[in-house]
Design a protein around this motif. Structure first.
Motif, mmCIF file in Angstrom:
data_model
loop_
_atom_site.group_PDB
_atom_site.id
_atom_site.type_symbol
_atom_site.label_atom_id
_atom_site.label_comp_id
_atom_site.label_asym_id
_atom_site.label_seq_id
_atom_site.Cartn_x
_atom_site.Cartn_y
_atom_site.Cartn_z
ATOM 1 N N THR A 54 -11.914 -5.603 13.538
ATOM 2 C CA THR A 54 -11.388 -4.786 12.447
ATOM 3 C C THR A 54 -12.453 -3.822 11.937
ATOM 4 N N LYS A 103 -3.850 2.213 -2.920
ATOM 5 C CA LYS A 103 -3.143 1.331 -3.856
ATOM 6 C C LYS A 103 -2.462 0.189 -3.099
ATOM 7 N N GLY A 104 -1.832 0.508 -1.948
ATOM 8 C CA GLY A 104 -1.196 -0.527 -1.133
ATOM 9 C C GLY A 104 -2.213 -1.491 -0.541
ATOM 10 N N GLY A 105 -3.369 -0.960 -0.109
ATOM 11 C CA GLY A 105 -4.422 -1.815 0.429
ATOM 12 C C GLY A 105 -4.970 -2.770 -0.617
ATOM 13 N N LYS A 107 -3.295 -3.836 -3.189
ATOM 14 C CA LYS A 107 -2.223 -4.804 -3.431
ATOM 15 C C LYS A 107 -2.231 -5.900 -2.364
ATOM 16 N N LEU A 108 -2.391 -5.513 -1.083
ATOM 17 C CA LEU A 108 -2.477 -6.510 -0.008
ATOM 18 C C LEU A 108 -3.711 -7.378 -0.155
ATOM 19 N N TYR A 109 -4.818 -6.764 -0.563
ATOM 20 C CA TYR A 109 -6.051 -7.520 -0.783
ATOM 21 C C TYR A 109 -5.833 -8.592 -1.858
ATOM 22 N N MET A 111 -2.951 -9.848 -2.874
ATOM 23 C CA MET A 111 -1.937 -10.828 -2.461
ATOM 24 C C MET A 111 -2.539 -11.923 -1.583
ATOM 25 N N ASN A 112 -3.521 -11.585 -0.759
ATOM 26 C CA ASN A 112 -4.098 -12.539 0.181
ATOM 27 C C ASN A 112 -5.419 -13.126 -0.298
ATOM 28 N N SER A 115 -5.492 -16.871 0.163
ATOM 29 C CA SER A 115 -5.125 -17.366 1.492
ATOM 30 C C SER A 115 -6.380 -17.369 2.348
ATOM 31 N N SER A 125 -8.055 -11.816 2.762
ATOM 32 C CA SER A 125 -8.133 -10.514 2.104
ATOM 33 C C SER A 125 -9.354 -9.704 2.540
ATOM 34 N N TYR A 128 -8.907 -6.480 4.564
ATOM 35 C CA TYR A 128 -8.429 -5.249 3.936
ATOM 36 C C TYR A 128 -9.548 -4.429 3.300
#
Length: 158
Positions: A54, A103-105, A107-109, A111-112, A115, A125, A128
């Motif tokens: 990545t 902003k979406g990145g 949010k994903l960061y 959210m995870n 995890s 996360s 991201y």
């Protein structure tokens, strides 16, 4: 000013991308040797290599120029009297789109954040972070190009 920034980004991320690539080669070599010769496998190696892939890809993206359509640039932006104005509008649209992606990145960061990978015991996360970093640095590049464009009124490659 944008040339100085581009040289810095290209050298820094070329070095980081190359370093991660060497790490991928070494880790894969060690994984193959230990798996087939000693019959021992590291469960965290696959997840570690996923992180490395990545980061390597995103560092590589930062060292290249954006994809452009030269014919469109030549016909519209260089021959048109107010090509710099159209180019400025496109820069602003690009900045807006990149801000939406950041902003979406984020949010994903978030959210995870709780995890975790099973073997490596780090947050999912973390994958991201380079996405957010890459987009942020691209916004800086576009802002510098936008400032240069408004001062010189000359369309150049971004």
């Amino acid at each position: 000013m944008i040339e100085k920034y581009e040289r810095f980004i290209n050298k820094l991320f070329l070095f980081l991308g190359s370093s991660v690539f060497i790490l991928i080669i070494l880790m894969t070599f060690v994984q193959v040797i230990t798996r087939y010769l000693i019959n021992i496998s590291f469960p965290w190696a696959e997840e570690f290599l996923r992180f490395c892939y990545t980061y390597m890809i995103l560092f590589g993206i930062l060292t290249t120029f954006q994809i452009q359509v030269p014919l469109l640039r030549i016909i519209i932006f260089e021959r048109f009297r107010y090509g710099w104005l159209l180019s400025s509008i496109l820069y602003l649209i690009m900045i807006f789109c990149l801000l939406v992606l950041i902003k979406g990145g984020i949010k994903l960061y978030l959210m995870n954040l709780n995890s975790y990978y099973s073997a490596f015991k780090v947050s999912i996360s973390l994958v991201y972070i380079p996405f957010i970093l890459c987009l942020s640095l691209e916004i800086i590049r576009i802002i510098i190009a936008f400032i240069s464009l408004t001062k010189t009124k000359k369309v150049r490659e971004l």
